[in-house]
Motif scaffolding. Structure first.
Motif, PDB file in Angstrom:
ATOM      1  N   GLU A  44      25.488  67.357  96.223  1.00  0.00           N
ATOM      2  CA  GLU A  44      24.116  66.978  95.881  1.00  0.00           C
ATOM      3  C   GLU A  44      24.123  65.533  95.372  1.00  0.00           C
ATOM      4  N   THR A  45      23.135  64.750  95.804  1.00  0.00           N
ATOM      5  CA  THR A  45      23.041  63.367  95.329  1.00  0.00           C
ATOM      6  C   THR A  45      22.629  63.376  93.861  1.00  0.00           C
ATOM      7  N   GLU A  46      23.541  62.936  93.022  1.00  0.00           N
ATOM      8  CA  GLU A  46      23.297  62.955  91.575  1.00  0.00           C
ATOM      9  C   GLU A  46      22.935  61.583  91.033  1.00  0.00           C
ATOM     10  N   LEU A  47      23.315  60.542  91.773  1.00  0.00           N
ATOM     11  CA  LEU A  47      23.108  59.172  91.310  1.00  0.00           C
ATOM     12  C   LEU A  47      23.022  58.256  92.524  1.00  0.00           C
ATOM     13  N   VAL A  48      22.245  57.182  92.398  1.00  0.00           N
ATOM     14  CA  VAL A  48      22.149  56.179  93.454  1.00  0.00           C
ATOM     15  C   VAL A  48      22.534  54.823  92.867  1.00  0.00           C
ATOM     16  N   ILE A  49      23.376  54.076  93.584  1.00  0.00           N
ATOM     17  CA  ILE A  49      23.743  52.724  93.182  1.00  0.00           C
ATOM     18  C   ILE A  49      23.030  51.739  94.101  1.00  0.00           C
ATOM     19  N   ALA A  50      22.220  50.861  93.531  1.00  0.00           N
ATOM     20  CA  ALA A  50      21.608  49.758  94.283  1.00  0.00           C
ATOM     21  C   ALA A  50      22.539  48.561  94.103  1.00  0.00           C
ATOM     22  N   ALA A  51      23.421  48.363  95.084  1.00  0.00           N
ATOM     23  CA  ALA A  51      24.525  47.403  94.943  1.00  0.00           C
ATOM     24  C   ALA A  51      24.120  46.023  95.431  1.00  0.00           C
ATOM     25  N   LEU A  52      23.383  45.295  94.613  1.00  0.00           N
ATOM     26  CA  LEU A  52      22.965  43.940  94.976  1.00  0.00           C
ATOM     27  C   LEU A  52      24.085  42.954  94.668  1.00  0.00           C
ATOM     28  N   PRO A  53      24.506  42.175  95.669  1.00  0.00           N
ATOM     29  CA  PRO A  53      25.537  41.164  95.450  1.00  0.00           C
ATOM     30  C   PRO A  53      24.913  39.892  94.876  1.00  0.00           C
ATOM     31  N   TYR A  54      25.724  38.862  94.751  1.00  0.00           N
ATOM     32  CA  TYR A  54      25.223  37.529  94.391  1.00  0.00           C
ATOM     33  C   TYR A  54      24.205  37.090  95.440  1.00  0.00           C
ATOM     34  N   LEU A  55      23.040  36.665  94.975  1.00  0.00           N
ATOM     35  CA  LEU A  55      21.959  36.268  95.877  1.00  0.00           C
ATOM     36  C   LEU A  55      21.992  34.757  96.051  1.00  0.00           C
ATOM     37  N   ARG A  56      22.343  34.335  97.245  1.00  0.00           N
ATOM     38  CA  ARG A  56      22.437  32.904  97.539  1.00  0.00           C
ATOM     39  C   ARG A  56      21.072  32.313  97.811  1.00  0.00           C
ATOM     40  N   ASP A  57      21.035  30.991  97.742  1.00  0.00           N
ATOM     41  CA  ASP A  57      19.770  30.277  97.892  1.00  0.00           C
ATOM     42  C   ASP A  57      19.052  30.673  99.183  1.00  0.00           C
ATOM     43  N   ALA A  58      19.807  30.821 100.266  1.00  0.00           N
ATOM     44  CA  ALA A  58      19.202  31.173 101.551  1.00  0.00           C
ATOM     45  C   ALA A  58      18.611  32.578 101.539  1.00  0.00           C
ATOM     46  N   ASP A  59      19.115  33.448 100.660  1.00  0.00           N
ATOM     47  CA  ASP A  59      18.588  34.810 100.556  1.00  0.00           C
ATOM     48  C   ASP A  59      17.252  34.850  99.826  1.00  0.00           C
ATOM     49  N   LEU A  60      16.960  33.805  99.059  1.00  0.00           N
ATOM     50  CA  LEU A  60      15.863  33.875  98.103  1.00  0.00           C
ATOM     51  C   LEU A  60      14.622  33.080  98.478  1.00  0.00           C
ATOM     52  N   ARG A  61      14.770  32.031  99.248  1.00  0.00           N
ATOM     53  CA  ARG A  61      13.608  31.200  99.538  1.00  0.00           C
ATOM     54  C   ARG A  61      13.810  30.452 100.840  1.00  0.00           C
ATOM     55  N   SER A  62      12.731  29.975 101.401  1.00  0.00           N
ATOM     56  CA  SER A  62      12.808  29.105 102.575  1.00  0.00           C
ATOM     57  C   SER A  62      12.609  27.673 102.123  1.00  0.00           C
ATOM     58  N   ALA A  63      12.884  26.742 103.018  1.00  0.00           N
ATOM     59  CA  ALA A  63      12.754  25.321 102.674  1.00  0.00           C
ATOM     60  C   ALA A  63      11.320  24.962 102.306  1.00  0.00           C
ATOM     61  N   ALA A  64      10.362  25.793 102.724  1.00  0.00           N
ATOM     62  CA  ALA A  64       8.950  25.484 102.462  1.00  0.00           C
ATOM     63  C   ALA A  64       8.496  25.939 101.093  1.00  0.00           C
ATOM     64  N   ASP A  65       9.364  26.651 100.374  1.00  0.00           N
ATOM     65  CA  ASP A  65       8.973  27.187  99.074  1.00  0.00           C
ATOM     66  C   ASP A  65       8.995  26.119  97.999  1.00  0.00           C
ATOM     67  N   GLY A  66       7.984  25.309  97.945  1.00  0.00           N
ATOM     68  CA  GLY A  66       7.867  24.316  96.890  1.00  0.00           C
ATOM     69  C   GLY A  66       8.488  22.987  97.242  1.00  0.00           C
ATOM     70  N   GLN A  67       7.925  21.948  96.709  1.00  0.00           N
ATOM     71  CA  GLN A  67       8.412  20.607  96.990  1.00  0.00           C
ATOM     72  C   GLN A  67       9.147  20.001  95.804  1.00  0.00           C
ATOM     73  N   THR A  68       8.746  20.365  94.589  1.00  0.00           N
ATOM     74  CA  THR A  68       9.365  19.790  93.399  1.00  0.00           C
ATOM     75  C   THR A  68      10.580  20.620  92.969  1.00  0.00           C
ATOM     76  N   TYR A  69      11.362  20.022  92.091  1.00  0.00           N
ATOM     77  CA  TYR A  69      12.550  20.708  91.567  1.00  0.00           C
ATOM     78  C   TYR A  69      12.160  21.998  90.867  1.00  0.00           C
ATOM     79  N   GLU A  70      11.133  21.943  90.015  1.00  0.00           N
ATOM     80  CA  GLU A  70      10.696  23.135  89.290  1.00  0.00           C
ATOM     81  C   GLU A  70      10.146  24.188  90.250  1.00  0.00           C
ATOM     82  N   ASP A  71       9.486  23.743  91.319  1.00  0.00           N
ATOM     83  CA  ASP A  71       8.995  24.693  92.323  1.00  0.00           C
ATOM     84  C   ASP A  71      10.157  25.462  92.945  1.00  0.00           C
ATOM     85  N   ARG A  72      11.238  24.753  93.231  1.00  0.00           N
ATOM     86  CA  ARG A  72      12.389  25.405  93.853  1.00  0.00           C
ATOM     87  C   ARG A  72      13.042  26.391  92.892  1.00  0.00           C
TER      88      ARG A  72
END
Length: 404
Positions: A125-153
């Motif tokens: 019986e499934t007693e537990l679930v592991i959501a195994a998220l690895p290190y999230l790299r920049d390419a995983d998180l945003r596209s080049a269009a996501d903001g123009q300023t440093y703070e936007d990025r």
């Protein structure tokens, strides 16, 4: 069910060029004994399995030897990649390891359902679930269009991390309703204390992620990346297990640990201290202090003690630098080794660029610059002559090598 949380093994790590492979072997031996004794069901390794993205053949052998030792125990493994790891290298044997109850997620997969690892009990019986998220790299998180300023990025990165954890929670809710869930992560969270051995994550610490942005779905967040063991201020139990071995002299006083969860008792983990296999010693003071302290540097453990030496003086003195080098070169004490030494002059000597503020250094001859530098020091005439003579000899060798 018992779950053991660890992270940041950094297999292949060198401390000032000194191999830490023996330390890791002793840790694995201790870890296997503990898992067997406590009948641990699941072992979580939250990123930075290796110290380098392209680890040496010896580091890879250590990794697979450790996996095989752990495989002999009745314990499931869940391993995620960290910022030091190569996702493709970790993922390469993924299919084989999965058949051995070892689940490896090196990088973020296109299908996020692959991050969900159900853990079954003896009744299947499934007693537990592991959501195994690895290190999230920049390419995983945003596209080049996501903001123009440093703070936007930076904001795009934070939003991307939050979205990944929200997506994982939604999938758990949909596919495994009512089943307790642990999320793994490898990132820098706001408020975490770091050590000098850690490399910056994403775009530096300014991209720090607020722990409350993990949401409230998960029962426990098992984090890696920060080597200092600590609990984060969050609405759900969120912990960095820390590295099991000290990876820099700044970590020499950390109480290294792994974290043990027993779901029958709740979701607050128990601190399990990891034995210290080697002493890291930092010795500082004047030349006289150093000579005295190095006669009896401190405690010894199973392995050779490593020493960092810092000479601290008020005023710059080249002769004292030479004396320090001699002390270090002549140091011989069984069970102890000096792996780094440095000098700290409180009233530091001005650099050449500060002395010649109105002239370009390339317009000056090396001897002119050096004469100006030593003229600012309180040396007697004989000492100045000896220093200048040594400089002339080195300068001559340099010119000779350039002409070869």
């Amino acid at each position: 069910m018992k779950i053991l949380h660890t992270a940041d093994w950094h297999i292949g790590k060198k401390l000032h060029k000194h191999e830490l492979s023996e330390d890791f072997e002793l840790f694995i031996a201790w870890l296997c004994d503990f898992i067997e004794k406590e009948a641990v069901d699941v072992l979580l390794i939250s990123g930075d399995v290796f110290d380098l993205a392209n680890p040496s053949s010896e580091a890879r052998k250590q990794y697979y030897r450790a996996l095989m030792r752990l495989r002999k125990l009745d314990c499931k493994l869940v391993i995620t990649g960290g910022n030091h790891d190569s996702p493709s290298m970790l993922d390469a044997p993924q299919e084989i390891l999965r058949e051995l109850e070892m689940h490896v997620i090196g990088g973020l997969p296109e299908n996020m359902e692959e991050l969900l690892i159900p853990i079954k009990n003896k009744k299947e019986e499934t007693e537990l679930v592991i959501a195994a998220l690895p290190y999230l790299r920049d390419a995983d998180l945003r596209s080049a269009a996501d903001g123009q300023t440093y703070e936007d990025r930076l904001e795009a990165i934070r939003a991307g991390i939050q979205q990944c954890f929200e997506n994982a929670a939604d999938l758990c809710r949909k596919n495994y309703p009512g089943i307790p869930t642990i999320a793994m992560g490898h990132l820098f969270a706001a408020g975490a204390e770091t050590s000098e051995s850690e490399r910056e994550i994403q775009i530096g610490n300014l991209a720090a992620f607020n722990a409350n942005q993990f949401g409230d779905y998960f029962n426990y967040i098992a984090l890696g990346h920060i080597h200092k063991p600590q609990k984060l201020n969050s609405s759900i139990p969120t912990y960095y297990s820390g590295s099991p071995l000290p990876l820099s002299f700044s970590e020499r006083k950390d109480n290294k640990r792994v974290l043990l969860l027993n779901t029958e008792n709740g979701w607050e983990p128990e601190n399990i201290p990891v034995p210290a296999f080697r002493s890291l010693l930092k010795i500082s003071g004047s030349l006289e202090d150093l000579e005295l302290k190095l006669r009896d540097p401190g405690d010894r453990k199973n392995l050779e003690s490593l020493i960092e030496v810092e000479l601290t003086e008020e005023n710059y003195d080249a002769a004292k630098i030479l004396q320090l080098d001699t002390i270090v070169s002549n140091f011989e004490l069984e069970g102890f080794r000096i792996v780094k030494h440095r000098v700290n002059f409180r009233n530091r000597i001005a650099g050449a660029s500060e002395i010649y503020q109105e002239q370009k250094l390339e317009d000056l001859k090396p001897r002119e610059v050096f004469l100006e530098l030593i003229s600012r020091q309180e040396y007697d005439d004989k000492t100045k002559e000896e220093i200048l003579s040594a400089f002339e000899e080195l300068l001559g060798e340099t010119y000779q090598n350039e002409n070869l």
